[in-house]
Design a protein around this motif. Structure first.
Motif, PDB file in Angstrom:
ATOM      1  N   LEU A 131      42.912  27.619  33.320  1.00  0.00           N
ATOM      2  CA  LEU A 131      42.844  26.166  33.430  1.00  0.00           C
ATOM      3  C   LEU A 131      42.195  25.570  32.202  1.00  0.00           C
ATOM      4  O   LEU A 131      41.098  25.967  31.825  1.00  0.00           O
ATOM      5  N   LYS A 132      42.904  24.637  31.590  1.00  0.00           N
ATOM      6  CA  LYS A 132      42.316  23.814  30.553  1.00  0.00           C
ATOM      7  C   LYS A 132      42.084  22.470  31.231  1.00  0.00           C
ATOM      8  O   LYS A 132      43.009  21.661  31.353  1.00  0.00           O
ATOM      9  N   SER A 133      40.888  22.216  31.679  1.00  0.00           N
ATOM     10  CA  SER A 133      40.651  21.075  32.567  1.00  0.00           C
ATOM     11  C   SER A 133      40.870  19.730  31.883  1.00  0.00           C
ATOM     12  O   SER A 133      41.253  18.756  32.530  1.00  0.00           O
ATOM     13  N   SER A 134      40.657  19.672  30.566  1.00  0.00           N
ATOM     14  CA  SER A 134      40.812  18.385  29.882  1.00  0.00           C
ATOM     15  C   SER A 134      42.268  17.929  29.840  1.00  0.00           C
ATOM     16  O   SER A 134      42.545  16.737  29.712  1.00  0.00           O
ATOM     17  N   THR A 135      43.200  18.875  29.971  1.00  0.00           N
ATOM     18  CA  THR A 135      44.620  18.532  29.943  1.00  0.00           C
ATOM     19  C   THR A 135      45.321  18.828  31.262  1.00  0.00           C
ATOM     20  O   THR A 135      46.434  18.368  31.493  1.00  0.00           O
ATOM     21  N   GLY A 136      44.687  19.612  32.118  1.00  0.00           N
ATOM     22  CA  GLY A 136      45.310  20.015  33.375  1.00  0.00           C
ATOM     23  C   GLY A 136      46.279  21.166  33.249  1.00  0.00           C
ATOM     24  O   GLY A 136      46.961  21.542  34.199  1.00  0.00           O
ATOM     25  N   LEU A 137      46.348  21.775  32.057  1.00  0.00           N
ATOM     26  CA  LEU A 137      47.267  22.892  31.835  1.00  0.00           C
ATOM     27  C   LEU A 137      46.807  24.105  32.628  1.00  0.00           C
ATOM     28  O   LEU A 137      45.647  24.503  32.557  1.00  0.00           O
ATOM     29  N   THR A 138      47.723  24.681  33.386  1.00  0.00           N
ATOM     30  CA  THR A 138      47.413  25.886  34.154  1.00  0.00           C
ATOM     31  C   THR A 138      48.499  26.938  33.954  1.00  0.00           C
ATOM     32  O   THR A 138      49.651  26.616  33.669  1.00  0.00           O
ATOM     33  N   PHE A 139      48.104  28.171  34.129  1.00  0.00           N
ATOM     34  CA  PHE A 139      49.028  29.301  34.147  1.00  0.00           C
ATOM     35  C   PHE A 139      48.609  30.245  35.261  1.00  0.00           C
ATOM     36  O   PHE A 139      47.405  30.421  35.507  1.00  0.00           O
ATOM     37  N   TYR A 140      49.597  30.850  35.882  1.00  0.00           N
ATOM     38  CA  TYR A 140      49.343  31.859  36.910  1.00  0.00           C
ATOM     39  C   TYR A 140      50.368  32.972  36.761  1.00  0.00           C
ATOM     40  O   TYR A 140      51.535  32.713  36.464  1.00  0.00           O
ATOM     41  N   PRO A 141      49.977  34.191  37.020  1.00  0.00           N
ATOM     42  CA  PRO A 141      50.963  35.271  37.014  1.00  0.00           C
ATOM     43  C   PRO A 141      51.782  35.245  38.297  1.00  0.00           C
ATOM     44  O   PRO A 141      51.367  34.658  39.305  1.00  0.00           O
ATOM     45  N   ALA A 142      52.910  35.905  38.265  1.00  0.00           N
ATOM     46  CA  ALA A 142      53.810  35.907  39.419  1.00  0.00           C
ATOM     47  C   ALA A 142      53.140  36.445  40.677  1.00  0.00           C
ATOM     48  O   ALA A 142      53.441  36.005  41.791  1.00  0.00           O
TER      49      ALA A 142
ATOM     50  N   SER B 153      48.793  33.518  25.306  1.00  0.00           N
ATOM     51  CA  SER B 153      48.146  34.807  25.598  1.00  0.00           C
ATOM     52  C   SER B 153      46.926  34.647  26.489  1.00  0.00           C
ATOM     53  O   SER B 153      45.946  35.383  26.346  1.00  0.00           O
ATOM     54  N   TRP B 154      46.961  33.710  27.385  1.00  0.00           N
ATOM     55  CA  TRP B 154      45.799  33.422  28.232  1.00  0.00           C
ATOM     56  C   TRP B 154      45.373  34.633  29.046  1.00  0.00           C
ATOM     57  O   TRP B 154      44.234  34.714  29.487  1.00  0.00           O
ATOM     58  N   TYR B 155      46.307  35.542  29.302  1.00  0.00           N
ATOM     59  CA  TYR B 155      46.073  36.692  30.165  1.00  0.00           C
ATOM     60  C   TYR B 155      45.402  37.856  29.448  1.00  0.00           C
ATOM     61  O   TYR B 155      45.138  38.897  30.043  1.00  0.00           O
ATOM     62  N   LEU B 156      45.137  37.702  28.154  1.00  0.00           N
ATOM     63  CA  LEU B 156      44.497  38.775  27.379  1.00  0.00           C
ATOM     64  C   LEU B 156      42.977  38.605  27.396  1.00  0.00           C
ATOM     65  O   LEU B 156      42.459  37.630  26.829  1.00  0.00           O
TER      66      LEU B 156
ATOM     67  N   ALA C 255      38.696  26.314  27.805  1.00  0.00           N
ATOM     68  CA  ALA C 255      39.559  26.723  28.903  1.00  0.00           C
ATOM     69  C   ALA C 255      38.851  27.821  29.677  1.00  0.00           C
ATOM     70  O   ALA C 255      38.067  28.591  29.108  1.00  0.00           O
ATOM     71  N   ILE C 256      39.122  27.865  30.968  1.00  0.00           N
ATOM     72  CA  ILE C 256      38.539  28.894  31.813  1.00  0.00           C
ATOM     73  C   ILE C 256      39.644  29.783  32.365  1.00  0.00           C
ATOM     74  O   ILE C 256      40.661  29.298  32.876  1.00  0.00           O
ATOM     75  N   GLY C 257      39.420  31.054  32.241  1.00  0.00           N
ATOM     76  CA  GLY C 257      40.337  32.026  32.829  1.00  0.00           C
ATOM     77  C   GLY C 257      39.645  32.777  33.942  1.00  0.00           C
ATOM     78  O   GLY C 257      38.443  33.048  33.867  1.00  0.00           O
ATOM     79  N   TRP C 258      40.394  33.077  34.952  1.00  0.00           N
ATOM     80  CA  TRP C 258      39.906  33.948  36.024  1.00  0.00           C
ATOM     81  C   TRP C 258      40.653  35.273  35.933  1.00  0.00           C
ATOM     82  O   TRP C 258      41.881  35.295  35.749  1.00  0.00           O
ATOM     83  N   PHE C 259      39.910  36.338  36.074  1.00  0.00           N
ATOM     84  CA  PHE C 259      40.458  37.683  35.999  1.00  0.00           C
ATOM     85  C   PHE C 259      39.977  38.480  37.200  1.00  0.00           C
ATOM     86  O   PHE C 259      39.007  38.093  37.867  1.00  0.00           O
ATOM     87  N   ARG C 260      40.632  39.584  37.420  1.00  0.00           N
ATOM     88  CA  ARG C 260      40.159  40.498  38.455  1.00  0.00           C
ATOM     89  C   ARG C 260      40.358  41.922  37.994  1.00  0.00           C
ATOM     90  O   ARG C 260      41.211  42.211  37.156  1.00  0.00           O
ATOM     91  N   GLN C 261      39.543  42.781  38.561  1.00  0.00           N
ATOM     92  CA  GLN C 261      39.655  44.198  38.234  1.00  0.00           C
ATOM     93  C   GLN C 261      39.414  45.014  39.485  1.00  0.00           C
ATOM     94  O   GLN C 261      38.328  44.957  40.080  1.00  0.00           O
ATOM     95  N   ALA C 262      40.434  45.740  39.863  1.00  0.00           N
ATOM     96  CA  ALA C 262      40.341  46.646  41.002  1.00  0.00           C
ATOM     97  C   ALA C 262      39.941  48.027  40.500  1.00  0.00           C
ATOM     98  O   ALA C 262      40.158  48.354  39.325  1.00  0.00           O
ATOM     99  N   PRO C 263      39.365  48.853  41.362  1.00  0.00           N
ATOM    100  CA  PRO C 263      38.956  50.193  40.936  1.00  0.00           C
ATOM    101  C   PRO C 263      40.122  50.974  40.332  1.00  0.00           C
ATOM    102  O   PRO C 263      41.212  51.028  40.908  1.00  0.00           O
ATOM    103  N   GLY C 264      39.891  51.518  39.170  1.00  0.00           N
ATOM    104  CA  GLY C 264      40.903  52.324  38.521  1.00  0.00           C
ATOM    105  C   GLY C 264      42.003  51.556  37.837  1.00  0.00           C
ATOM    106  O   GLY C 264      42.960  52.148  37.329  1.00  0.00           O
ATOM    107  N   LYS C 265      41.889  50.235  37.830  1.00  0.00           N
ATOM    108  CA  LYS C 265      42.927  49.410  37.208  1.00  0.00           C
ATOM    109  C   LYS C 265      42.355  48.581  36.076  1.00  0.00           C
ATOM    110  O   LYS C 265      41.152  48.360  35.990  1.00  0.00           O
ATOM    111  N   GLU C 266      43.248  48.109  35.234  1.00  0.00           N
ATOM    112  CA  GLU C 266      42.830  47.255  34.134  1.00  0.00           C
ATOM    113  C   GLU C 266      42.538  45.838  34.644  1.00  0.00           C
ATOM    114  O   GLU C 266      43.046  45.421  35.680  1.00  0.00           O
TER     115      GLU C 266
END
Length: 126
Positions: A51-62, A106-109, A33-44
């Motif tokens: 995305l788990k491409s073999s199944t099409g499973l996706t998650f997104y934060p609000a 826990s994909w967001y960890l 599975a591939i996760g995309w993350f971002r980090q802004a200055p001073g933030k976590e």
């Protein structure tokens, strides 16, 4: 050797769109599975998509749901992050990472990912 590389960042105006790509080598995308993350200055570091491409499973934060979309581009052999209606608060360095597992729990960890690419900077500003 496992390597990932995020690319496609740049300067975009609010309301604009940008597409980032995650290229990988030393492994097969469909086995992970591939996760995309971002980090802004001073933030976590925060997850912006999974995305788990073999199944099409996706998650997104609000914060990005409905604006961001992950998809597998088989022609380029990448996992891409399409970002629409960008906002100044989307400004950050964006990273892609891989992990095993199929359910996305826990994909967001960040600690659940075993390999990270170098990031690409996205700046949303007028």
């Amino acid at each position: 050797e496992v390597q990932l590389q995020a690319s496609g960042g740049g300067l975009v105006q609010p309301g604009g769109s940008l597409r980032l790509s995650c290229a990988g080598s030393g492994f097969t995308f469909d086995d992970y599975a591939i996760g995309w993350f971002r980090q802004a200055p001073g933030k976590e570091r925060e997850g912006v998509g999974y995305l788990k491409s073999s199944t099409g499973l996706t998650f997104y934060p609000a914060a990005v749901k409905g604006r961001f979309a992950l998809f597998r581009d088989s022609a380029k052999d990448t996992v891409d992050l399409q970002m629409n209606n960008l906002k100044p608060e989307d400004t950050a360095v964006y990273y892609c990472a891989r992990r095993l597992g199929s359910r996305g729990s826990s994909w967001y960890l960040p600690l659940t990912y075993d390999s990270w690419g170098r990031g690409t900077l996205v700046t949303v500003s007028s």
